[in-house]
Design an enzyme around this catalytic site. Structure first.
Site, PDB file in Angstrom:
ATOM      1  N   TYR A  86     -15.454   5.169   3.915  1.00  0.00           N
ATOM      2  CA  TYR A  86     -13.983   5.173   3.832  1.00  0.00           C
ATOM      3  C   TYR A  86     -13.454   3.806   4.246  1.00  0.00           C
ATOM      4  O   TYR A  86     -13.900   3.238   5.238  1.00  0.00           O
ATOM      5  CB  TYR A  86     -13.457   6.285   4.737  1.00  0.00           C
ATOM      6  N   HIS A 145      -6.183  13.427  13.012  1.00  0.00           N
ATOM      7  CA  HIS A 145      -5.084  12.646  13.582  1.00  0.00           C
ATOM      8  C   HIS A 145      -3.891  13.585  13.624  1.00  0.00           C
ATOM      9  O   HIS A 145      -3.265  13.871  12.604  1.00  0.00           O
ATOM     10  CB  HIS A 145      -4.835  11.394  12.741  1.00  0.00           C
ATOM     11  N   GLU A 188      -3.186  15.426  10.216  1.00  0.00           N
ATOM     12  CA  GLU A 188      -4.119  15.025   9.156  1.00  0.00           C
ATOM     13  C   GLU A 188      -5.565  15.336   9.550  1.00  0.00           C
ATOM     14  O   GLU A 188      -6.125  14.699  10.432  1.00  0.00           O
ATOM     15  CB  GLU A 188      -3.979  13.522   8.900  1.00  0.00           C
ATOM     16  N   HIS A 199      -0.087   3.844  11.624  1.00  0.00           N
ATOM     17  CA  HIS A 199       1.087   4.718  11.549  1.00  0.00           C
ATOM     18  C   HIS A 199       1.000   5.892  12.519  1.00  0.00           C
ATOM     19  O   HIS A 199      -0.073   6.209  13.051  1.00  0.00           O
ATOM     20  CB  HIS A 199       1.302   5.231  10.128  1.00  0.00           C
ATOM     21  N   HIS A 252      -2.683   6.072  14.631  1.00  0.00           N
ATOM     22  CA  HIS A 252      -4.023   5.790  14.127  1.00  0.00           C
ATOM     23  C   HIS A 252      -3.928   4.717  13.049  1.00  0.00           C
ATOM     24  O   HIS A 252      -2.840   4.297  12.668  1.00  0.00           O
ATOM     25  CB  HIS A 252      -4.706   7.053  13.606  1.00  0.00           C
ATOM     26  N   HIS A 263       0.869  -1.183   0.000  1.00  0.00           N
ATOM     27  CA  HIS A 263       0.000   0.000   0.000  1.00  0.00           C
ATOM     28  C   HIS A 263       0.904   1.230   0.000  1.00  0.00           C
ATOM     29  O   HIS A 263       1.662   1.437   0.943  1.00  0.00           O
ATOM     30  CB  HIS A 263      -0.880  -0.037   1.260  1.00  0.00           C
TER      31      HIS A 263
HETATM   32 FE   LIG Z   1      -2.842   8.989   8.678  1.00  0.00          FE
END
Ligand SMILES: [Fe+2]
Length: 453
Positions: free
Chosen positions: A364, A379, A355, A349, A385, A306
């Site tokens: 989502y 975040h 963010e 991460h 998160h 990803h």
């Molecule tokens: Fe993020």
């Protein structure tokens, strides 16, 4: 758009009324556009003739320092020079529109936060009175950082005009349709489109179809630009032709009017006797524009893993440190997932960047529940998160055939600066107190057994 066509018999066939392909708009990102609402109003071959046609005044609007490279500026030919649209100022209060630095001692910004959509009220709200600041970052006085807002607009501005000297505004509609009648022309936007309004540009906002709700990223810093595409090359992601600047439009309207100015985080009002939207012709590369998010061509993993979300960047506002944006505007839209032997949703991460996300429509992939259209999540700098329990279990155990993520459009305002919650975001907006609990049920699976999955 320059509609003057040069006769060139035999070389090509062109109808005398040939115009562009998108009525009302000119395609391209940051082009040196030219447009006139009356024939011959735009001087050709020079900027400052001794006398402009129609008795217009020539005036330059500079969005960069004169010596910036490249300079961004637009020459306007208008009924009155802007000094006639600016008298003595009085300060006014717009208590819900905040600017950085805005650090409330009663608010804890350290945390992972999520909000339901901010609801409409019965009060008629305009673009100015309906702006609700959620977070601020950086410092408006030194032109670094940003603010994120939700707008709730049900009423048009009537004989009211506005400009922000502080910021460029990126507008992301989620509900309803708005018209931005700007000095340089008219931009209509609806959900799945965005609009960008440069610093210093005067406009009023009308409701075409209400109620209107959406998100705004207020950029205090250097303007948004297209991200470098590196090895991706010249195509995909956002393409320059899909950005649209408006053709010239003006009004010749002599009525008592109010101009509101946002300047160093404060709001000021001046009374004038006419509409300031009186630019009959203009040319230059400093202009508002819109972009249809449905034209964004996502690029992703086609075998495994990803990639970083930066691969979905639509626009980026540099901070002066290469690769470290003041703001990235990132789009998560419909796309195919095909990666093999891969945990496909965003991984867990922590990030030095902060963010702020918003949902325009649909679901989502990292949060199947709770992050709903009109909702937001934050975040913040170095706060961990990632997928919730359902998303983790689903993605860890699904059969990994090609899968279309359909009916989904979310975005992120990502900044290198920590975002501070406003009192509105912490106490008045519909904050989900239990958001942090979405990770509670993630269990320890490790017991030291080799080969266990
Ligand atoms: Fe993020």
């Amino acid at each position: 758009m320059n509609q003057h066509t040069q006769p060139h018999p035999g070389a090509y066939t062109q109808a005398p009324d040939t115009v562009g392909t998108t009525p009302g708009y000119m395609p391209g990102f940051g082009n040196d556009f030219e447009t006139e609402a009356l024939p011959g109003a735009l001087p050709q071959g020079m900027n400052s003739p001794q006398k402009c046609d129609y008795g217009l005044y020539g005036e330059q609007l500079s969005g960069t320092a004169f010596t910036a490279n490249p300079p961004e500026r637009t020459w306007c030919y208008r009924i009155r020079p802007s000094v006639k649209h600016s008298h003595r100022y009085t300060k006014i209060d717009l208590p819900y529109w905040k600017s950085a630095p805005c650090v409330d001692p009663d608010v804890i910004s350290l945390g992972q936060y999520r909000w339901d959509p901010v609801p409409h009220t019965d009060a008629p709200l305009t673009w100015l009175t309906g702006m609700r600041t959620m977070t601020t970052a950086g410092d408006v006085n030194t032109q670094v950082g940003m603010a994120s807002h939700v707008y709730l607009v049900t009423a048009s501005m009537v004989d009211e005009y506005f400009f922000s000297a502080d910021s460029e505004l990126l507008v992301v509609p989620q509900e309803g349709r708005l018209r931005f009648f700007t000095e340089l022309g008219i931009i209509d936007v609806e959900p799945k489109e965005i609009a960008i309004l440069p610093r210093g540009l005067v406009y009023r906002v009308e409701v075409l179809e209400g109620p209107c709700r959406g998100f705004v990223c207020e950029n205090y810093g250097q303007k948004f630009e297209m991200p470098g595409r590196g090895p991706i090359g010249a195509n995909c992601m956002a393409n320059p032709r899909d950005f649209k600047a408006p053709v010239a439009a003006f009004e010749d309207k002599e009525v008592p009017s109010t101009l509101t100015v946002k300047w160093c985080g404060q709001f000021h009002e001046t009374k004038i006797g006419q509409s300031p939207l009186d630019v009959v012709a203009w040319h230059g590369n400093y202009a508002p524009y819109k972009y249809d998010l449905r034209t964004y061509c996502p690029v992703g993993a086609i075998l495994f893993d990803h990639p970083d979300p930066s691969i979905f960047t639509v626009l980026t506002a540099p901070s002066g440190v290469p690769g470290t944006a003041n703001i990235d505007f990132v789009l998560f839209r419909e796309r195919w997932m095909v990666a093999e032997n891969t945990f496909r949703p965003p991984w867990y991460h922590k990030n030095i960047m902060s963010e702020m996300m918003g949902n325009i429509y649909g679901q989502y992939d990292a949060k199947p529940q709770g992050f709903i259209p009109g909702g937001m999540s934050l975040h913040n700098m170095m706060l961990p998160h990632g997928p919730d329990k359902n998303a983790f279990e689903g993605a860890s155990n699904s059969n990994l055939g090609p899968e279309k993520l359909d009916n989904t459009m979310s975005f992120m305002f990502e900044t290198r600066f920590p975002q501070h919650l406003t009192q509105f975001a912490a106490q008045e907006a519909p904050l989900q107190d239990d958001y942090i609990d979405c990770w509670t049920s993630l269990e320890k699976k490790f017991d030291g057994t080799p080969g266990k999955k």
